[in-house]
Design an enzyme around this catalytic site. Structure first.
Site, PDB file in Angstrom:
ATOM      1  N   HIS A 140      14.380  14.808 -37.075  1.00 58.22           N
ATOM      2  CA  HIS A 140      13.239  14.030 -36.571  1.00 58.22           C
ATOM      3  C   HIS A 140      13.563  13.401 -35.216  1.00 58.22           C
ATOM      4  O   HIS A 140      14.449  12.548 -35.117  1.00 58.22           O
ATOM      5  CB  HIS A 140      12.863  12.953 -37.604  1.00 58.22           C
ATOM      6  CG  HIS A 140      11.696  12.138 -37.195  1.00 58.22           C
ATOM      7  ND1 HIS A 140      11.620  10.775 -37.402  1.00 58.22           N
ATOM      8  CD2 HIS A 140      10.538  12.475 -36.567  1.00 58.22           C
ATOM      9  CE1 HIS A 140      10.481  10.333 -36.926  1.00 58.22           C
ATOM     10  NE2 HIS A 140       9.805  11.338 -36.414  1.00 58.22           N
ATOM     11  N   GLU A 152      16.869  11.390 -36.305  1.00 56.06           N
ATOM     12  CA  GLU A 152      17.135  11.140 -37.726  1.00 56.06           C
ATOM     13  C   GLU A 152      17.363  12.500 -38.387  1.00 56.06           C
ATOM     14  O   GLU A 152      16.480  13.371 -38.303  1.00 56.06           O
ATOM     15  CB  GLU A 152      15.941  10.465 -38.397  1.00 56.06           C
ATOM     16  CG  GLU A 152      15.734   9.022 -37.978  1.00 56.06           C
ATOM     17  CD  GLU A 152      14.476   8.401 -38.594  1.00 56.06           C
ATOM     18  OE1 GLU A 152      14.550   7.250 -39.035  1.00 56.06           O
ATOM     19  OE2 GLU A 152      13.416   9.064 -38.633  1.00 56.06           O
ATOM     20  N   ASN A 190      10.204   5.025 -38.954  1.00 50.40           N
ATOM     21  CA  ASN A 190       8.765   4.860 -39.198  1.00 50.40           C
ATOM     22  C   ASN A 190       8.463   3.937 -40.380  1.00 50.40           C
ATOM     23  O   ASN A 190       7.383   3.349 -40.443  1.00 50.40           O
ATOM     24  CB  ASN A 190       8.081   6.212 -39.381  1.00 50.40           C
ATOM     25  CG  ASN A 190       7.823   6.878 -38.036  1.00 50.40           C
ATOM     26  OD1 ASN A 190       7.684   6.201 -37.024  1.00 50.40           O
ATOM     27  ND2 ASN A 190       7.788   8.189 -38.015  1.00 50.40           N
TER      28      ASN A 190
HETATM   29  N1  3HC Z   1       9.075  13.229 -20.677  1.00 51.02           N
HETATM   30  C1  3HC Z   1      10.199  13.275 -19.957  1.00 51.02           C
HETATM   31  N2  3HC Z   1      10.708  12.204 -19.298  1.00 51.02           N
HETATM   32  C2  3HC Z   1       9.995  11.059 -19.349  1.00 51.02           C
HETATM   33  C3  3HC Z   1       8.794  10.946 -20.077  1.00 51.02           C
HETATM   34  C4  3HC Z   1       8.325  12.108 -20.740  1.00 51.02           C
HETATM   35  N3  3HC Z   1       7.194  12.093 -21.460  1.00 51.02           N
HETATM   36  N4  3HC Z   1       8.325   9.677 -19.938  1.00 51.02           N
HETATM   37  C5  3HC Z   1       9.207   9.028 -19.171  1.00 51.02           C
HETATM   38  N5  3HC Z   1      10.215   9.848 -18.811  1.00 51.02           N
HETATM   39  C6  3HC Z   1      11.375   9.529 -18.000  1.00 51.02           C
HETATM   40  C7  3HC Z   1      10.955   9.256 -16.579  1.00 51.02           C
HETATM   41  O1  3HC Z   1      10.912  10.450 -15.826  1.00 51.02           O
HETATM   42  C8  3HC Z   1      12.040   8.317 -16.091  1.00 51.02           C
HETATM   43  O2  3HC Z   1      13.172   9.062 -15.693  1.00 51.02           O
HETATM   44  P1  3HC Z   1      14.045   8.589 -14.392  1.00 51.02           P
HETATM   45  O3  3HC Z   1      14.623   7.275 -14.759  1.00 51.02           O
HETATM   46  O4  3HC Z   1      15.052   9.658 -14.197  1.00 51.02           O
HETATM   47  O5  3HC Z   1      13.042   8.482 -13.294  1.00 51.02           O
HETATM   48  C9  3HC Z   1      12.441   7.533 -17.351  1.00 51.02           C
HETATM   49  O6  3HC Z   1      11.958   8.300 -18.452  1.00 51.02           O
HETATM   50  C10 3HC Z   1      11.798   6.168 -17.377  1.00 51.02           C
HETATM   51  O7  3HC Z   1      10.388   6.338 -17.248  1.00 51.02           O
HETATM   52  P2  3HC Z   1       9.444   5.371 -16.397  1.00 51.02           P
HETATM   53  O8  3HC Z   1      10.219   4.769 -15.288  1.00 51.02           O
HETATM   54  O9  3HC Z   1       8.201   6.109 -16.074  1.00 51.02           O
HETATM   55  O10 3HC Z   1       8.955   4.255 -17.393  1.00 51.02           O
HETATM   56  P3  3HC Z   1       9.757   3.299 -18.354  1.00 51.02           P
HETATM   57  O11 3HC Z   1      11.015   2.815 -17.764  1.00 51.02           O
HETATM   58  O12 3HC Z   1       8.742   2.324 -18.829  1.00 51.02           O
HETATM   59  O13 3HC Z   1      10.158   4.223 -19.588  1.00 51.02           O
HETATM   60  C11 3HC Z   1       9.634   5.010 -21.740  1.00 51.02           C
HETATM   61  C12 3HC Z   1       9.201   4.944 -20.298  1.00 51.02           C
HETATM   62  C13 3HC Z   1      10.964   5.776 -21.847  1.00 51.02           C
HETATM   63  C14 3HC Z   1       8.569   5.769 -22.489  1.00 51.02           C
HETATM   64  C15 3HC Z   1       9.841   3.553 -22.281  1.00 51.02           C
HETATM   65  O14 3HC Z   1       8.696   2.797 -22.018  1.00 51.02           O
HETATM   66  C16 3HC Z   1      10.119   3.506 -23.760  1.00 51.02           C
HETATM   67  O15 3HC Z   1      11.248   3.695 -24.194  1.00 51.02           O
HETATM   68  N6  3HC Z   1       9.078   3.212 -24.576  1.00 51.02           N
HETATM   69  C17 3HC Z   1       9.199   3.179 -26.040  1.00 51.02           C
HETATM   70  C18 3HC Z   1       9.204   4.568 -26.584  1.00 51.02           C
HETATM   71  C19 3HC Z   1       9.342   4.587 -28.066  1.00 51.02           C
HETATM   72  O16 3HC Z   1       9.464   3.587 -28.758  1.00 51.02           O
HETATM   73  N7  3HC Z   1       9.322   5.800 -28.630  1.00 51.02           N
HETATM   74  C20 3HC Z   1       9.398   6.016 -30.055  1.00 51.02           C
HETATM   75  C21 3HC Z   1       8.034   6.245 -30.599  1.00 51.02           C
HETATM   76  S1  3HC Z   1       8.043   6.483 -32.329  1.00 51.02           S
HETATM   77  C22 3HC Z   1       8.278   8.127 -32.530  1.00 51.02           C
HETATM   78  O17 3HC Z   1       8.330   8.898 -31.611  1.00 51.02           O
HETATM   79  C23 3HC Z   1       8.430   8.600 -33.924  1.00 51.02           C
HETATM   80  C24 3HC Z   1       7.272   9.424 -34.354  1.00 51.02           C
HETATM   81  O18 3HC Z   1       7.555   9.952 -35.613  1.00 51.02           O
HETATM   82  C25 3HC Z   1       6.005   8.627 -34.414  1.00 51.02           C
END
Ligand code: 3HC
Length: 282
Positions: A140, A152, A190
């Site tokens: 996961h 996970e 989750n």
């Molecule tokens: N794909 C690839 N790279 C990405 C991306 C994507 N969709 N989104 C962001 N990035 C990269 C950017 O290119 C950037 O890289 P760099 O530092 O080399 O330029 C880096 O990540 C940071 O992005 P940003 O500067 O645009 O923005 P942030 O610093 O705000 O980071 C984020 C964005 C990583 C999404 C951060 O906000 C974050 O960690 N958010 C929480 C995400 C989270 O909790 N995810 C788990 C969700 S639950 C889940 O997935 C489980 C499922 O079962 C539901």
């Protein structure tokens, strides 16, 4: 068992990210979508990520070309022939998972591990659609897959220790940190995340605060990278809704019951970032 060729079923938000990191990490990778339109969308998103990585100096052009060469997009399940591991990342509907696992069991070689990226559905149920339950496990990932460090690995009551060990080593080879969980609704993350997101939606639904203040409260007060409504937009309102429904059905615990507002937004097609509209506009 050594893994050389990996299949990924589904090339959407999660499947595309998984295919991307597999190809980057040196695996011959086959990503499958149901039609050319979705496949092109998924492969284009991966290529855009690689282009951005090269532009930012995080990847060389040679590495990009090599990763590109290892990635094959297809709409044909038969292209999973010869895969040592296939990771299923289709939408969270058990009927669909049943079709996928039955087909994978027929197509892939007997030694292959069949894994699911499910967030919440019963993995032993998926294993029951195959003749190799000891080789079925959960792997996961988290969204966005290329950025999030955690995986996970999930064991059912039938998964062999050899399968778990291979799945763990494979996940680590993608540069991920692994935690191990049992096949129980929501696994570790989750189990904790979904009630939190649903409570934030309920608070907004009741008008307890504005969406901006709910998000700012969590972001600044708890030091989370993003607030819960922004995170729901990232995960997808449809995905969050499906996970909540599945966890509620499995546990009958009201903390997993999806709020009416969430259901309404999903019905309206407001899926979050991927559709351009969720709690916020994109
Ligand atoms: N794909 C690839 N790279 C990405 C991306 C994507 N969709 N989104 C962001 N990035 C990269 C950017 O290119 C950037 O890289 P760099 O530092 O080399 O330029 C880096 O990540 C940071 O992005 P940003 O500067 O645009 O923005 P942030 O610093 O705000 O980071 C984020 C964005 C990583 C999404 C951060 O906000 C974050 O960690 N958010 C929480 C995400 C989270 O909790 N995810 C788990 C969700 S639950 C889940 O997935 C489980 C499922 O079962 C539901």
């Amino acid at each position: 068992m050594e893994i050389k060729k990996v299949g990924v079923v589904g090339c959407g938000l999660m499947g595309g990210g998984i295919a991307q990191v597999c190809a980057e990490s040196g695996y011959e990778t086959v990503a499958r979508e149901i039609n050319d339109e979705l496949l092109n969308k998924g492969i284009s998103a991966i290529q855009a990520n690689w282009k951005k990585a090269v532009a930012k100096g995080r990847m060389t052009e040679e590495d990009q070309a090599a990763a590109q060469g290892r990635l094959k997009g297809t709409t044909n399940m038969n292209d999973f022939e010869g895969c040592d591991l296939v990771i299923e990342a289709v939408i969270e509907l058990m009927d669909l998972k049943k079709e996928v696992f039955t087909e994978l069991d027929n197509i892939t070689p007997p030694h292959a591990i069949l894994a699911t990226n499910t967030s919440c559905l019963s993995i032993i149920e998926m294993a029951s659609f195959t003749k190799r339950p000891e080789q079925v496990m959960g792997i996961h990932f988290f969204n966005p897959v290329p950025v999030m460090k955690l995986v996970e690995v999930v064991e059912t009551i039938s998964t062999s220790q050899e399968t778990m060990e291979t799945g763990r080593k494979f996940s680590e080879s993608l540069g991920k940190q692994v935690v191990t969980a049992k096949d129980s609704p929501g696994f570790i993350v989750n189990l904790l995340l979904i009630p939190f997101l649903l409570d934030a939606i309920r608070a907004y639904e009741k008008g307890l605060a504005t969406k901006e203040d709910i998000d700012a409260g969590v972001k600044l007060g708890l030091n989370h990278p993003m607030g819960p409504l922004t995170l729901t937009d990232l995960v997808g309102l449809d995905t969050t809704y499906h996970i909540a429904c599945a966890m509620y059905e499995e546990t009958a615990d009201s903390k997993y019951a999806p709020p009416v507002l969430l259901k309404q937004m999903v019905t309206a097609g407001w899926y979050g970032r991927k559709s351009g509209k969720g709690f916020y506009d994109y």
